[in-house]
Design an enzyme around this catalytic site. Structure first.
Site, PDB file in Angstrom:
ATOM      1  N   SER A  12     -70.580  21.879 -19.567  1.00 42.94           N
ATOM      2  CA  SER A  12     -70.908  22.767 -18.455  1.00 42.94           C
ATOM      3  C   SER A  12     -72.189  22.242 -17.819  1.00 42.94           C
ATOM      4  O   SER A  12     -72.906  21.444 -18.441  1.00 42.94           O
ATOM      5  CB  SER A  12     -71.141  24.189 -18.959  1.00 42.94           C
ATOM      6  OG  SER A  12     -69.974  24.693 -19.553  1.00 42.94           O
TER       7      SER A  12
ATOM      8  N   HIS B 256     -61.926  33.915 -20.400  1.00 40.67           N
ATOM      9  CA  HIS B 256     -63.229  34.439 -20.817  1.00 40.67           C
ATOM     10  C   HIS B 256     -63.625  33.886 -22.192  1.00 40.67           C
ATOM     11  O   HIS B 256     -62.768  33.616 -23.021  1.00 40.67           O
ATOM     12  CB  HIS B 256     -63.193  35.974 -20.852  1.00 40.67           C
ATOM     13  CG  HIS B 256     -63.018  36.557 -19.493  1.00 40.67           C
ATOM     14  ND1 HIS B 256     -62.500  37.800 -19.262  1.00 40.67           N
ATOM     15  CD2 HIS B 256     -63.282  36.037 -18.273  1.00 40.67           C
ATOM     16  CE1 HIS B 256     -62.463  38.030 -17.965  1.00 40.67           C
ATOM     17  NE2 HIS B 256     -62.929  36.977 -17.338  1.00 40.67           N
TER      18      HIS B 256
ATOM     19  N   GLY C 207     -62.035  24.889 -12.333  1.00 40.58           N
ATOM     20  CA  GLY C 207     -60.810  25.152 -11.562  1.00 40.58           C
ATOM     21  C   GLY C 207     -59.597  24.635 -12.306  1.00 40.58           C
ATOM     22  O   GLY C 207     -59.554  23.490 -12.749  1.00 40.58           O
TER      23      GLY C 207
ATOM     24  N   ASP D 176     -60.837  40.708 -11.113  1.00 37.75           N
ATOM     25  CA  ASP D 176     -61.911  40.867 -12.095  1.00 37.75           C
ATOM     26  C   ASP D 176     -63.245  40.930 -11.352  1.00 37.75           C
ATOM     27  O   ASP D 176     -63.962  39.945 -11.225  1.00 37.75           O
ATOM     28  CB  ASP D 176     -61.898  39.722 -13.106  1.00 37.75           C
ATOM     29  CG  ASP D 176     -62.793  40.030 -14.298  1.00 37.75           C
ATOM     30  OD1 ASP D 176     -63.463  41.079 -14.287  1.00 37.75           O
ATOM     31  OD2 ASP D 176     -62.820  39.218 -15.233  1.00 37.75           O
TER      32      ASP D 176
ATOM     33  N   HIS E  71     -68.041  27.611  -8.932  1.00 37.87           N
ATOM     34  CA  HIS E  71     -68.186  28.498 -10.088  1.00 37.87           C
ATOM     35  C   HIS E  71     -67.600  27.933 -11.372  1.00 37.87           C
ATOM     36  O   HIS E  71     -67.754  28.529 -12.432  1.00 37.87           O
ATOM     37  CB  HIS E  71     -67.584  29.865  -9.786  1.00 37.87           C
ATOM     38  CG  HIS E  71     -66.115  29.972 -10.076  1.00 37.87           C
ATOM     39  ND1 HIS E  71     -65.179  29.110  -9.578  1.00 37.87           N
ATOM     40  CD2 HIS E  71     -65.417  30.868 -10.835  1.00 37.87           C
ATOM     41  CE1 HIS E  71     -63.978  29.465 -10.005  1.00 37.87           C
ATOM     42  NE2 HIS E  71     -64.086  30.521 -10.768  1.00 37.87           N
TER      43      HIS E  71
END
Lengths: 479, 145
Positions: free
Chosen positions: A383, A202, A405, A93, A402
């Site tokens: 987040s 996503h 995980g 991606d 990022h």
């Protein structure tokens, strides 16, 4: 942990051995290392260190897990003259990434309207197969222009504003994108998917700012406690997948042609300056631009959905892009190596750029504080918004983690979720969710992921990215 | 779950980020049929897919791994390009090593079909197609989702 040497509280070294050209370095706490050390991803850090032209270290962020060839959470910088480019070092991606949008709304304004707001977003943001892209009948000619020019092209088409462009990594366009290196098959997949969210991990999420750790930096981002923000996480969809697939084939042939000795065939690569390397770079950049466009179009759709549901004007909503960052990308950047500033090709696969203050790549407003780094967690918890540092520039080629995980397979996650009503479970945590894929909620449930705060704390403790704010989800839509 | 796996000739592999399958068959054409069945079984509820349309694909490569990849990639391409889902497959050896593959299905209809898991690519990770005397044909495929 015999194979790893602890350097300090947050950093471990994978010693150089055999044909490794450089050592490996993994950012992790002792707690995270207990999961990491038994995972094949440590071997992958070692394998990446075999690649020609790799500079300083084969790096891994604390959200590292097993990927194809390169680990997810891996960072590798290659010499721009003698190094290689690897599609596996970017991932399927291409330019999967996230963008964070602020609004003028506060938690009080939306907490009773979350369900209709989600329903509107769910109706308006296409998911993928079975739905149509937000821009219908996109011709191949127009698609070529879009993947060559990036986000500014969709802004010209009416999706978002020029102001948005300044707040996208690379200003929403990787220079050197070459649509002629993108196969017809990839274009066919892409032409229907501009403005689609996709499935898997996503999402589009509505959050409120739950806690602020650094008021000065948060105020530069225009954030205060209880403010409503939105996160969009998606990438280049089928176009990027097809580009990766096509070029894995050509680079596998290149490995033989150029006599590159690899410990794993998924590390397939080509010299940066070879025809195969240049072809992949042109196609990868085009796919990255597709992803910038995709997130830009979804931002516009989300903005419209908010205004419609809440019956408010654009001024009242004031949906502003804080920043858009890439997770899966390879880019030429200038970094200091042994005291000299050199151009390297930084592969980030499941890693975020985290440039420190005063970097010329940053918008003026952010130069005093550094680049925003958004680290999404699982959909039930939280987040983090962080900011890049000078230490990231010296230690990690300006890179950070990022996300949380995964730590549990999708099949295992689904089995465990079978005994639970995940929608009710999330509701009890204050999170409403809507998903198209029946299995998605079960596969993506919070306990399938590491606690993102463990990951972010390592990078904060190591001084690579510093925590600015914690964001709590209140509504999530998934493909 | 167990009976379903044995009936369809494949089992799921536990993989942290993605979904993998292991397929067993007495002969190579059946191996291809079962792998394709697994692919669409993961994507949707194939019992709801009507065999209305038909496609045909021919392979001339002698490389079994390459045939497996091409077959699955072609089916996936039809899924993304034409939004086709398939529920029935037949592979036949024709002259020499040439293979002809056929698939029956219909256009994906979100009102009638559930999208379970979107498979985006066939990876090279641990990819294997092999013949073991006694154990017969075996394939291991990890899908990127």
């Amino acid at each position: 942990m015999g194979q790893l040497r602890q350097i300090n509280e947050h950093l471990w070294e994978v010693p150089k051995r055999g044909n490794m050209r450089v050592p490996g370095r993994i950012y992790a706490s002792k707690k995270l290392m207990r999961t990491i050390e038994n995972d094949p991803c440590v071997d992958q850090v070692r394998n990446v260190a075999h690649l020609p032209g790799i500079v300083k270290y084969s790096l891994a962020m604390p959200d590292i897990h097993w990927g194809y060839g390169f680990p997810i959470g891996g960072v590798a910088a290659m010499d721009s003259e003698d190094g290689v480019i690897s599609p596996g070092g970017v991932g399927y991606d291409i330019n999967c990434g996230v963008r964070l949008l602020s609004t003028n709304l506060m938690l009080e304004d939306v907490k009773d309207r979350i369900r209709p707001l989600l329903a509107q977003l769910f109706r308006d943001v296409p998911a993928g197969v079975g739905s149509h892209g937000a821009i219908p009948n996109l011709s191949h000619r127009e698609l070529d222009r879009l993947i060559a020019e990036g986000a500014s092209r969709v802004v010209q088409m009416g999706y978002g504003t020029r102001e948005d462009i300044d707040y996208i990594e690379e200003r929403g366009c990787l220079e050197g994108a070459d649509p002629s290196q993108v196969s017809d098959r990839a274009k066919q997949r892409g032409s229907k998917q501009i403005g689609t969210l996709g499935s898997g991990n996503h999402f589009l999420e509505i959050d409120h700012v739950e806690e602020i750790f650094n008021n000065d930096v948060a105020s530069v981002f225009g954030l205060e406690k209880n403010q409503i923000v939105t996160i969009i996480h998606t990438g280049s969809r089928g176009l990027g997948y097809q580009v990766c697939d096509d070029h894995l084939k050509t680079t596998q042939r290149a490995v033989e042609r150029y006599g590159v000795n690899l410990p794993d065939r998924q590390l397939a690569c080509a010299p940066i300056k070879s025809p195969e390397g240049r072809s992949y770079l042109g196609a990868m950049r085009a796919a990255a631009n597709f992803a910038f466009c995709n997130r830009q179009v979804i931002k516009h759709i989300a903005e419209q959905a908010f205004m419609k549901t809440l019956s408010i004007s654009p001024e009242e909503l004031r949906m502003r892009l804080i920043y858009d960052i890439c997770h899966n990308i390879a880019k030429f950047e200038k970094h200091k190596v042994d005291g000299d500033t050199v151009t390297v090709c930084v592969h980030r696969k499941g890693a975020t750029r985290s440039f420190g203050p005063n970097n010329p790549e940053l918008p003026e407003q952010y130069k005093p504080i550094g680049q925003p780094v958004l680290v999404p967690g699982d959909m039930g918890r939280y987040s983090y918004l962080c900011v890049g540092t000078d230490k990231a520039m010296t230690d990690t080629f300006g890179s950070s983690c990022h996300g949380a995980g995964r730590m549990m397979s999708r099949t295992k996650s689904s089995k465990i979720s079978r005994s639970m009503n995940m929608i009710e479970e999330l509701r009890s945590r204050g999170v409403e969710i809507m998903a198209r894929g029946k299995r998605t909620i079960a596969e993506e449930m919070p306990h399938a992921y590491k606690d993102v705060s463990d990951v972010v704390d390592v990078m904060d403790g190591a001084g690579i990215t510093l925590k600015v704010a914690r964001l709590k989800p209140i509504g999530v839509i998934k493909g | 779950m167990v009976s379903r796996v044995s009936q369809k000739g494949y089992s799921l592999i536990d993989h942290t980020a993605d979904i993998g399958i292991e397929v067993h068959a007495d002969d190579f054409p059946t191996l291809l049929e079962r792998a394709a069945g697994a692919l669409f079984d993961i994507i949707t509820d194939v019992s709801k897919v009507k065999a209305e349309d038909h496609i045909q694909i021919t392979f001339s490569s002698e490389d079994r791994e390459q045939i497996m990849r091409s077959w699955l990639e072609e089916l996936l391409h039809r899924f993304y390009g034409e939004e086709m889902v398939f529920s029935r497959f037949r592979l036949e050896l024709s002259d020499g090593d040439n293979l002809t593959g056929e698939a029956w299905g219909e256009v994906f209809d979100p009102d009638r079909h559930d999208l379970h898991t979107e498979i985006k690519g066939i990876t090279y990770h641990q990819f294997e197609v092999s013949f073991h005397p006694g154990k017969k044909w075996y394939a291991r495929i990890i899908f990127d989702v």
